[in-house]
Design a protein around this motif. Structure first.
Motif, PDB file in Angstrom:
ATOM      1  N   THR A  42      -5.948 -13.865   2.515  1.00  0.00           N
ATOM      2  CA  THR A  42      -5.391 -14.749   1.510  1.00  0.00           C
ATOM      3  C   THR A  42      -3.871 -14.599   1.440  1.00  0.00           C
ATOM      4  O   THR A  42      -3.293 -13.757   2.128  1.00  0.00           O
ATOM      5  CB  THR A  42      -6.038 -14.482   0.133  1.00  0.00           C
ATOM      6  N   TYR A  43      -3.254 -15.395   0.608  1.00  0.00           N
ATOM      7  CA  TYR A  43      -1.803 -15.405   0.503  1.00  0.00           C
ATOM      8  C   TYR A  43      -1.333 -14.711  -0.767  1.00  0.00           C
ATOM      9  O   TYR A  43      -2.053 -14.666  -1.760  1.00  0.00           O
ATOM     10  CB  TYR A  43      -1.285 -16.845   0.458  1.00  0.00           C
ATOM     11  N   PHE A  44      -0.111 -14.203  -0.682  1.00  0.00           N
ATOM     12  CA  PHE A  44       0.482 -13.692  -1.918  1.00  0.00           C
ATOM     13  C   PHE A  44       1.955 -14.029  -1.985  1.00  0.00           C
ATOM     14  O   PHE A  44       2.593 -14.336  -0.977  1.00  0.00           O
ATOM     15  CB  PHE A  44       0.254 -12.178  -2.073  1.00  0.00           C
ATOM     16  N   CYS A  45       2.479 -14.009  -3.188  1.00  0.00           N
ATOM     17  CA  CYS A  45       3.891 -14.271  -3.420  1.00  0.00           C
ATOM     18  C   CYS A  45       4.654 -12.961  -3.331  1.00  0.00           C
ATOM     19  O   CYS A  45       4.339 -11.999  -4.024  1.00  0.00           O
ATOM     20  CB  CYS A  45       4.069 -14.903  -4.803  1.00  0.00           C
ATOM     21  N   SER A  57     -15.897 -13.926  -7.987  1.00  0.00           N
ATOM     22  CA  SER A  57     -16.761 -12.995  -8.704  1.00  0.00           C
ATOM     23  C   SER A  57     -17.945 -12.541  -7.858  1.00  0.00           C
ATOM     24  O   SER A  57     -18.808 -11.814  -8.319  1.00  0.00           O
ATOM     25  CB  SER A  57     -17.249 -13.632 -10.005  1.00  0.00           C
ATOM     26  N   ASP A  58     -17.990 -13.000  -6.618  1.00  0.00           N
ATOM     27  CA  ASP A  58     -19.097 -12.626  -5.749  1.00  0.00           C
ATOM     28  C   ASP A  58     -18.909 -11.210  -5.202  1.00  0.00           C
ATOM     29  O   ASP A  58     -18.016 -10.965  -4.399  1.00  0.00           O
ATOM     30  CB  ASP A  58     -19.179 -13.629  -4.595  1.00  0.00           C
ATOM     31  N   PRO A  59     -19.749 -10.265  -5.611  1.00  0.00           N
ATOM     32  CA  PRO A  59     -19.580  -8.884  -5.166  1.00  0.00           C
ATOM     33  C   PRO A  59     -19.937  -8.696  -3.691  1.00  0.00           C
ATOM     34  O   PRO A  59     -19.630  -7.667  -3.104  1.00  0.00           O
ATOM     35  CB  PRO A  59     -20.526  -8.093  -6.068  1.00  0.00           C
ATOM     36  N   HIS A  60     -20.588  -9.687  -3.092  1.00  0.00           N
ATOM     37  CA  HIS A  60     -20.989  -9.552  -1.695  1.00  0.00           C
ATOM     38  C   HIS A  60     -19.975 -10.144  -0.725  1.00  0.00           C
ATOM     39  O   HIS A  60     -20.059  -9.941   0.472  1.00  0.00           O
ATOM     40  CB  HIS A  60     -22.360 -10.193  -1.476  1.00  0.00           C
ATOM     41  N   TRP A  61     -19.040 -10.899  -1.266  1.00  0.00           N
ATOM     42  CA  TRP A  61     -17.983 -11.453  -0.430  1.00  0.00           C
ATOM     43  C   TRP A  61     -17.148 -10.287   0.055  1.00  0.00           C
ATOM     44  O   TRP A  61     -16.803  -9.397  -0.710  1.00  0.00           O
ATOM     45  CB  TRP A  61     -17.160 -12.460  -1.258  1.00  0.00           C
ATOM     46  N   LYS A  62     -16.825 -10.309   1.350  1.00  0.00           N
ATOM     47  CA  LYS A  62     -16.269  -9.087   1.933  1.00  0.00           C
ATOM     48  C   LYS A  62     -14.834  -8.768   1.510  1.00  0.00           C
ATOM     49  O   LYS A  62     -14.395  -7.646   1.644  1.00  0.00           O
ATOM     50  CB  LYS A  62     -16.360  -9.124   3.456  1.00  0.00           C
ATOM     51  N   TYR A  63     -14.107  -9.759   1.010  1.00  0.00           N
ATOM     52  CA  TYR A  63     -12.704  -9.487   0.727  1.00  0.00           C
ATOM     53  C   TYR A  63     -12.406  -9.097  -0.724  1.00  0.00           C
ATOM     54  O   TYR A  63     -11.759  -8.091  -0.975  1.00  0.00           O
ATOM     55  CB  TYR A  63     -11.847 -10.697   1.085  1.00  0.00           C
ATOM     56  N   CYS A  64     -12.873  -9.909  -1.631  1.00  0.00           N
ATOM     57  CA  CYS A  64     -12.435  -9.749  -3.015  1.00  0.00           C
ATOM     58  C   CYS A  64     -12.720  -8.398  -3.668  1.00  0.00           C
ATOM     59  O   CYS A  64     -11.852  -7.864  -4.353  1.00  0.00           O
ATOM     60  CB  CYS A  64     -12.970 -10.877  -3.878  1.00  0.00           C
ATOM     61  N   PRO A  65     -13.904  -7.828  -3.516  1.00  0.00           N
ATOM     62  CA  PRO A  65     -14.153  -6.577  -4.238  1.00  0.00           C
ATOM     63  C   PRO A  65     -13.188  -5.452  -3.881  1.00  0.00           C
ATOM     64  O   PRO A  65     -12.902  -4.591  -4.711  1.00  0.00           O
ATOM     65  CB  PRO A  65     -15.584  -6.204  -3.826  1.00  0.00           C
ATOM     66  N   SER A  66     -12.656  -5.485  -2.662  1.00  0.00           N
ATOM     67  CA  SER A  66     -11.766  -4.392  -2.264  1.00  0.00           C
ATOM     68  C   SER A  66     -10.299  -4.730  -2.437  1.00  0.00           C
ATOM     69  O   SER A  66      -9.417  -3.957  -2.113  1.00  0.00           O
ATOM     70  CB  SER A  66     -12.036  -4.019  -0.788  1.00  0.00           C
ATOM     71  N   ARG A  67     -10.050  -5.908  -2.947  1.00  0.00           N
ATOM     72  CA  ARG A  67      -8.655  -6.338  -3.083  1.00  0.00           C
ATOM     73  C   ARG A  67      -7.977  -5.660  -4.278  1.00  0.00           C
ATOM     74  O   ARG A  67      -8.511  -5.673  -5.373  1.00  0.00           O
ATOM     75  CB  ARG A  67      -8.613  -7.859  -3.257  1.00  0.00           C
ATOM     76  N   PRO A  68      -6.798  -5.092  -4.045  1.00  0.00           N
ATOM     77  CA  PRO A  68      -6.101  -4.449  -5.160  1.00  0.00           C
ATOM     78  C   PRO A  68      -5.544  -5.481  -6.136  1.00  0.00           C
ATOM     79  O   PRO A  68      -5.453  -6.663  -5.806  1.00  0.00           O
ATOM     80  CB  PRO A  68      -4.965  -3.688  -4.484  1.00  0.00           C
ATOM     81  N   GLU A  69      -5.165  -5.021  -7.303  1.00  0.00           N
ATOM     82  CA  GLU A  69      -4.645  -5.936  -8.312  1.00  0.00           C
ATOM     83  C   GLU A  69      -3.332  -6.567  -7.864  1.00  0.00           C
ATOM     84  O   GLU A  69      -3.067  -7.740  -8.102  1.00  0.00           O
ATOM     85  CB  GLU A  69      -4.461  -5.191  -9.628  1.00  0.00           C
ATOM     86  N   TYR A  70      -2.519  -5.777  -7.189  1.00  0.00           N
ATOM     87  CA  TYR A  70      -1.242  -6.278  -6.669  1.00  0.00           C
ATOM     88  C   TYR A  70      -1.185  -6.108  -5.159  1.00  0.00           C
ATOM     89  O   TYR A  70      -1.647  -5.090  -4.636  1.00  0.00           O
ATOM     90  CB  TYR A  70      -0.063  -5.535  -7.322  1.00  0.00           C
ATOM     91  N   PRO A  71      -0.614  -7.080  -4.461  1.00  0.00           N
ATOM     92  CA  PRO A  71      -0.552  -7.014  -2.997  1.00  0.00           C
ATOM     93  C   PRO A  71       0.251  -5.829  -2.468  1.00  0.00           C
ATOM     94  O   PRO A  71      -0.146  -5.179  -1.519  1.00  0.00           O
ATOM     95  CB  PRO A  71       0.122  -8.327  -2.604  1.00  0.00           C
ATOM     96  N   LEU A  72       1.401  -5.578  -3.068  1.00  0.00           N
ATOM     97  CA  LEU A  72       2.255  -4.511  -2.585  1.00  0.00           C
ATOM     98  C   LEU A  72       2.133  -3.281  -3.473  1.00  0.00           C
ATOM     99  O   LEU A  72       2.157  -3.393  -4.689  1.00  0.00           O
ATOM    100  CB  LEU A  72       3.723  -4.966  -2.553  1.00  0.00           C
ATOM    101  N   LEU A  73       1.973  -2.160  -2.810  1.00  0.00           N
ATOM    102  CA  LEU A  73       1.845  -0.920  -3.577  1.00  0.00           C
ATOM    103  C   LEU A  73       3.221  -0.364  -3.888  1.00  0.00           C
ATOM    104  O   LEU A  73       4.141  -0.464  -3.099  1.00  0.00           O
ATOM    105  CB  LEU A  73       1.051   0.111  -2.760  1.00  0.00           C
ATOM    106  N   HIS A  74       3.345   0.181  -5.049  1.00  0.00           N
ATOM    107  CA  HIS A  74       4.637   0.752  -5.424  1.00  0.00           C
ATOM    108  C   HIS A  74       4.493   2.199  -5.863  1.00  0.00           C
ATOM    109  O   HIS A  74       3.455   2.597  -6.306  1.00  0.00           O
ATOM    110  CB  HIS A  74       5.284  -0.051  -6.555  1.00  0.00           C
TER     111      HIS A  74
END
Ligand SMILES: [Zn+2]
Length: 74
Positions: A42-45, A57-74
């Motif tokens: 997916t894309y981020f700003c 909200s699909d827990p079986h979709w491979k991407y969303c459940p593991s996606r962090p709240e923010y794209p870049l870690l600080h």
């Protein structure tokens, strides 16, 4: 913000990931370039450090459940 653009990789302020800065795809809010993040398909700003779409909200979709709240870690 320090951005190093490699072949398929990006390093933003030392945070390295597979992705690509979009030249024709812009954030609706701040008009800065969007970045495609391979791992989460997916894309981020870059400026807002936020995803362009909300998590599904699909827990079986491979991407969303593991996606962090923010794209870049600080
Ligand atoms: Zn933005």
């Amino acid at each position: 913000m320090k951005i190093v653009e490699g072949d398929r990789k990006l390093i933003i302020d030392g945070f390295e990931f597979y992705g690509k800065i979009q030249q024709t795809n812009f954030c609706k809010q701040c008009k800065s370039n969007l970045v495609f993040f391979d791992k989460f398909d997916t894309y981020f700003c870059l400026k807002g450090n936020s995803w362009t779409d909300s998590k599904c909200s699909d827990p079986h979709w491979k991407y969303c459940p593991s996606r962090p709240e923010y794209p870049l870690l600080h």
